[in-house]
Design a protein around this motif. Sequence first.
Motif, PDB file in Angstrom:
ATOM      1  N   ALA A 454     -39.627   3.740  49.396  1.00 13.94           N
ATOM      2  CA  ALA A 454     -38.998   2.586  50.052  1.00 13.94           C
ATOM      3  C   ALA A 454     -39.614   1.323  49.481  1.00 13.94           C
ATOM      4  CB  ALA A 454     -39.189   2.651  51.565  1.00 13.94           C
ATOM      5  N   LYS A 455     -38.750   0.419  48.966  1.00  9.95           N
ATOM      6  CA  LYS A 455     -39.219  -0.849  48.402  1.00  9.95           C
ATOM      7  C   LYS A 455     -38.884  -1.976  49.363  1.00  9.95           C
ATOM      8  CE  LYS A 455     -39.017   0.381  43.506  1.00  9.95           C
ATOM      9  NZ  LYS A 455     -38.447   0.028  42.173  1.00  9.95           N
ATOM     10  N   MET A 456     -39.861  -2.787  49.671  1.00  9.93           N
ATOM     11  CA  MET A 456     -39.699  -3.943  50.561  1.00  9.93           C
ATOM     12  C   MET A 456     -39.750  -5.217  49.714  1.00  9.93           C
ATOM     13  SD  MET A 456     -42.195  -2.878  53.729  1.00  9.93           S
ATOM     14  CE  MET A 456     -42.132  -4.577  54.303  1.00  9.93           C
ATOM     15  N   HIS A 457     -38.747  -6.067  49.899  1.00 11.12           N
ATOM     16  CA  HIS A 457     -38.697  -7.352  49.185  1.00 11.12           C
ATOM     17  C   HIS A 457     -38.853  -8.457  50.218  1.00 11.12           C
ATOM     18  CE1 HIS A 457     -37.264  -5.579  45.358  1.00 11.12           C
ATOM     19  NE2 HIS A 457     -36.670  -4.689  46.157  1.00 11.12           N
ATOM     20  N   MET A 458     -39.725  -9.427  49.914  1.00  8.52           N
ATOM     21  CA  MET A 458     -39.961 -10.563  50.803  1.00  8.52           C
ATOM     22  C   MET A 458     -39.965 -11.833  49.967  1.00  8.52           C
ATOM     23  SD  MET A 458     -43.004  -9.064  53.194  1.00  8.52           S
ATOM     24  CE  MET A 458     -43.921  -8.626  51.725  1.00  8.52           C
ATOM     25  N   THR A 459     -39.310 -12.882  50.489  1.00  8.87           N
ATOM     26  CA  THR A 459     -39.202 -14.170  49.784  1.00  8.87           C
ATOM     27  C   THR A 459     -40.044 -15.202  50.512  1.00  8.87           C
ATOM     28  OG1 THR A 459     -36.957 -13.607  49.084  1.00  8.87           O
ATOM     29  CG2 THR A 459     -37.607 -15.927  48.936  1.00  8.87           C
ATOM     30  N   TYR A 460     -40.841 -15.951  49.724  1.00  9.87           N
ATOM     31  CA  TYR A 460     -41.660 -17.036  50.250  1.00  9.87           C
ATOM     32  C   TYR A 460     -41.181 -18.350  49.647  1.00  9.87           C
ATOM     33  CZ  TYR A 460     -45.064 -13.745  52.123  1.00  9.87           C
ATOM     34  OH  TYR A 460     -45.681 -12.766  52.838  1.00  9.87           O
ATOM     35  N   PRO A 461     -41.121 -19.456  50.391  1.00  4.29           N
ATOM     36  CA  PRO A 461     -40.709 -20.758  49.826  1.00  4.29           C
ATOM     37  C   PRO A 461     -41.635 -21.181  48.689  1.00  4.29           C
ATOM     38  CG  PRO A 461     -40.819 -20.826  52.227  1.00  4.29           C
ATOM     39  CD  PRO A 461     -41.417 -19.542  51.810  1.00  4.29           C
ATOM     40  N   LYS A 468     -52.854 -17.919  50.074  1.00  8.00           N
ATOM     41  CA  LYS A 468     -52.580 -17.486  51.454  1.00  8.00           C
ATOM     42  C   LYS A 468     -51.449 -16.476  51.485  1.00  8.00           C
ATOM     43  CE  LYS A 468     -54.268 -21.620  53.872  1.00  8.00           C
ATOM     44  NZ  LYS A 468     -53.900 -22.721  54.788  1.00  8.00           N
ATOM     45  N   GLY A 469     -50.433 -16.701  50.654  1.00  8.71           N
ATOM     46  CA  GLY A 469     -49.315 -15.772  50.622  1.00  8.71           C
ATOM     47  C   GLY A 469     -49.739 -14.392  50.150  1.00  8.71           C
ATOM     48  N   ASN A 470     -50.514 -14.365  49.063  1.00  9.36           N
ATOM     49  CA  ASN A 470     -50.992 -13.064  48.576  1.00  9.36           C
ATOM     50  C   ASN A 470     -51.851 -12.346  49.613  1.00  9.36           C
ATOM     51  OD1 ASN A 470     -49.667 -13.220  46.136  1.00  9.36           O
ATOM     52  ND2 ASN A 470     -51.394 -14.187  45.080  1.00  9.36           N
ATOM     53  N   PHE A 494     -47.032  -9.445  43.567  1.00 13.93           N
ATOM     54  CA  PHE A 494     -47.571 -10.523  44.386  1.00 13.93           C
ATOM     55  C   PHE A 494     -46.737 -11.780  44.164  1.00 13.93           C
ATOM     56  CE2 PHE A 494     -51.246  -7.733  44.261  1.00 13.93           C
ATOM     57  CZ  PHE A 494     -51.678  -7.789  45.581  1.00 13.93           C
ATOM     58  N   LEU A 495     -47.072 -12.854  44.840  1.00  6.80           N
ATOM     59  CA  LEU A 495     -46.250 -14.067  44.827  1.00  6.80           C
ATOM     60  C   LEU A 495     -46.100 -14.650  43.434  1.00  6.80           C
ATOM     61  CD1 LEU A 495     -46.667 -13.820  47.868  1.00  6.80           C
ATOM     62  CD2 LEU A 495     -46.846 -16.304  47.981  1.00  6.80           C
ATOM     63  N   LYS A 513     -43.775 -25.929  32.808  1.00  5.35           N
ATOM     64  CA  LYS A 513     -43.301 -26.712  31.672  1.00  5.35           C
ATOM     65  C   LYS A 513     -41.949 -27.331  31.951  1.00  5.35           C
ATOM     66  CE  LYS A 513     -45.713 -23.805  28.339  1.00  5.35           C
ATOM     67  NZ  LYS A 513     -45.552 -22.859  27.206  1.00  5.35           N
ATOM     68  N   LYS A 514     -41.027 -26.535  32.610  1.00  6.41           N
ATOM     69  CA  LYS A 514     -39.646 -26.990  32.778  1.00  6.41           C
ATOM     70  C   LYS A 514     -39.431 -27.688  34.110  1.00  6.41           C
ATOM     71  CE  LYS A 514     -38.000 -23.226  29.890  1.00  6.41           C
ATOM     72  NZ  LYS A 514     -37.120 -22.040  29.777  1.00  6.41           N
ATOM     73  N   ASP A 515     -40.506 -27.695  34.936  1.00  2.00           N
ATOM     74  CA  ASP A 515     -40.401 -28.339  36.257  1.00  2.00           C
ATOM     75  C   ASP A 515     -39.286 -27.739  37.083  1.00  2.00           C
ATOM     76  OD1 ASP A 515     -41.223 -30.011  38.255  1.00  2.00           O
ATOM     77  OD2 ASP A 515     -40.012 -31.729  37.545  1.00  2.00           O
ATOM     78  N   VAL A 516     -39.212 -26.387  37.052  1.00  5.14           N
ATOM     79  CA  VAL A 516     -38.190 -25.674  37.810  1.00  5.14           C
ATOM     80  C   VAL A 516     -38.771 -25.238  39.139  1.00  5.14           C
ATOM     81  CG1 VAL A 516     -36.654 -23.681  37.849  1.00  5.14           C
ATOM     82  CG2 VAL A 516     -37.090 -24.892  35.713  1.00  5.14           C
ATOM     83  N   THR A 517     -38.095 -25.461  40.205  1.00  7.01           N
ATOM     84  CA  THR A 517     -38.568 -25.064  41.533  1.00  7.01           C
ATOM     85  C   THR A 517     -37.872 -23.774  41.920  1.00  7.01           C
ATOM     86  OG1 THR A 517     -38.908 -27.345  42.156  1.00  7.01           O
ATOM     87  CG2 THR A 517     -38.763 -25.721  43.944  1.00  7.01           C
ATOM     88  N   GLN A 518     -38.670 -22.717  42.124  1.00  7.66           N
ATOM     89  CA  GLN A 518     -38.137 -21.415  42.468  1.00  7.66           C
ATOM     90  C   GLN A 518     -38.935 -20.843  43.640  1.00  7.66           C
ATOM     91  OE1 GLN A 518     -35.495 -19.925  41.202  1.00  7.66           O
ATOM     92  NE2 GLN A 518     -35.077 -21.449  39.621  1.00  7.66           N
ATOM     93  N   ASP A 519     -38.278 -19.985  44.483  1.00  7.33           N
ATOM     94  CA  ASP A 519     -38.977 -19.289  45.575  1.00  7.33           C
ATOM     95  C   ASP A 519     -39.814 -18.156  44.993  1.00  7.33           C
ATOM     96  OD1 ASP A 519     -37.847 -20.959  47.381  1.00  7.33           O
ATOM     97  OD2 ASP A 519     -36.190 -19.581  47.888  1.00  7.33           O
ATOM     98  N   PHE A 520     -40.892 -17.812  45.763  1.00  2.00           N
ATOM     99  CA  PHE A 520     -41.748 -16.680  45.373  1.00  2.00           C
ATOM    100  C   PHE A 520     -41.211 -15.387  46.013  1.00  2.00           C
ATOM    101  CE2 PHE A 520     -44.807 -20.265  45.365  1.00  2.00           C
ATOM    102  CZ  PHE A 520     -45.075 -20.281  44.000  1.00  2.00           C
ATOM    103  N   VAL A 521     -41.332 -14.284  45.281  1.00  2.00           N
ATOM    104  CA  VAL A 521     -40.867 -12.985  45.777  1.00  2.00           C
ATOM    105  C   VAL A 521     -42.023 -11.981  45.694  1.00  2.00           C
ATOM    106  CG1 VAL A 521     -39.270 -11.068  45.459  1.00  2.00           C
ATOM    107  CG2 VAL A 521     -38.503 -13.425  45.044  1.00  2.00           C
TER     108      VAL A 521
END
Length: 531
Positions: A454-461, A468-470, A494-495, A513-521
């Motif tokens: 069973a794989k659990m996926h969780m998204t962090y902003p 702290k997230g890790n 990990f995040l 480098k690209k200044d891209v904002t992405q959520d952590f998974v």
Amino acid sequence: MSVSFLAPTRTVLLIADEALYIYAANSRGVRLVETVPWDVENFESNVAGIVSKDCGNKPVLILNDMVEQHYRKERVPKVSTLDKASVLQRKLVVAFPSYPVRAALPLKEKVVKSQKSSSAGIYIFAAIPDSDAFNKTMGAARASMAPIAGFGLLPIEGSDMVKTLATKIARKGKARSQWVVFIGQHKNGSLRQVVTKNGEIALTRMTPIVDTDSAPEQWVSEVNQELKATMSYLSRFGYDEADGLDVIVIANPAAGKLLEDTVETPCNFRTLSAIEAGQLLGVPLGKQDDFRYADVLHVAWAGRKRALLLPMKAKQIDSVSGPRRAAMAASLLLLLGASFLAYQMLDQYQEMSSIHEDLEFAKQRKTQLDVQYQIEVKRKEDLGFDVRLVQGSLAVHDELEKQSVKPLALFSGVGRALGRDLRVDQVTVTTDPSNLAEAFLGKGDGSSSHLYEAKMHMTYPSTTNIDKGNKEVRDLRDRLQMVLPGHTIEVTKFLKDYEYTDQVVVETGDLDKKDVTQDFVAEILIRGPLI
């Protein structure tokens, strides 16, 4: 009285002035084995050979019957039990500094505390010299390797015999005499007198007299003179005619009757042969050449004792008896150890026998039940009911149930681990049917596989603190391990490993480098129980 009715078998060495008398004493009587003069060549080896061969190396009791015996009546102040032995030893050394073989016998008589004196006990101090006869006897006993039962003085060890004999011949209804004089001639010709007061030793004398049975008048005359001398001594010991006096003489009947007519001292006179005295005492003497001698009576009496009234103490005695007592104690300990081991072995054997019996009973019971089972199966089959098919079906059902995935239990555990603050985006449960088939059919390479994954996926902003997230992810892993026992929990992402956006993977280094904002998974892998 320390005489046992179950008399031990012993060798008695009687030390006299002219020779050593060797007796064999047992429950049937006393036998004079040998008389060994002191001046004989190879004295110690000869005596040791007699003790070990002719007497069977039985325990040796040594009795001193020599003339030179020293006695003193002493007062010993009352002290504590711990100090008593040392006080007695000091007073013995002061009383007999030149005599190393010594001991102290307590008397019933006591000194009552008064204004002029303190309370004290009364003792008889006894000692003998370190003579050639004593050393030769101890050397022979040492060489024989026989156990030493004790070393005592004949008059003291015979005092309780005198008391018992006086009690046996006392007339019923008549007041008991306080004083008893026991007179008996020994084989060496000397006359031994033992005097007791209230059953305890008071005086002893040994004097040479004529040793003949053909002239009783001369013998009677000399014995009467010695009795008069003894009575003169008793007057110094506080004897009073009102105290009562018994005189017991070991002699032939004719000589004894003649002596009774001759004695003028007021007393209760009684003459006995040695065999008659032995019968009164319950001490068998066995076959004897002459029953007018009393030393055989002393030997028979002392030989039956379990413990001496006054064991004499000396370094020579301890050097012989000490190591043998230690050896006997060691032998006893070994015997006790062997007995304990034997008891344990017997107990274990009985326990094993009981288990074996239970096992045999269980086997018989199983055989009977198998027979009953086969009969019942045959009966069911005759009715058209296939029992084996039903049993096989139930076994398959149980095995499938055991290997089935139970998602409700998994999701319940995941929910408890998440708590109220965390959420999961997706839980994917997968199974490998080939693993289930191999496990059910018993095939495969023997390695274990998991029932499911069973794989659990969780998204962090993106604004989440990565550390702290890790930590939250690791803590969640630990909680999952607690609520899902038998499962393997592993953090596979990990995040800040990889970020996912619309199926496009962007390395975290490129984000800066690209200044891209992405959520952590984050991703956690749960492996089900092994099958």
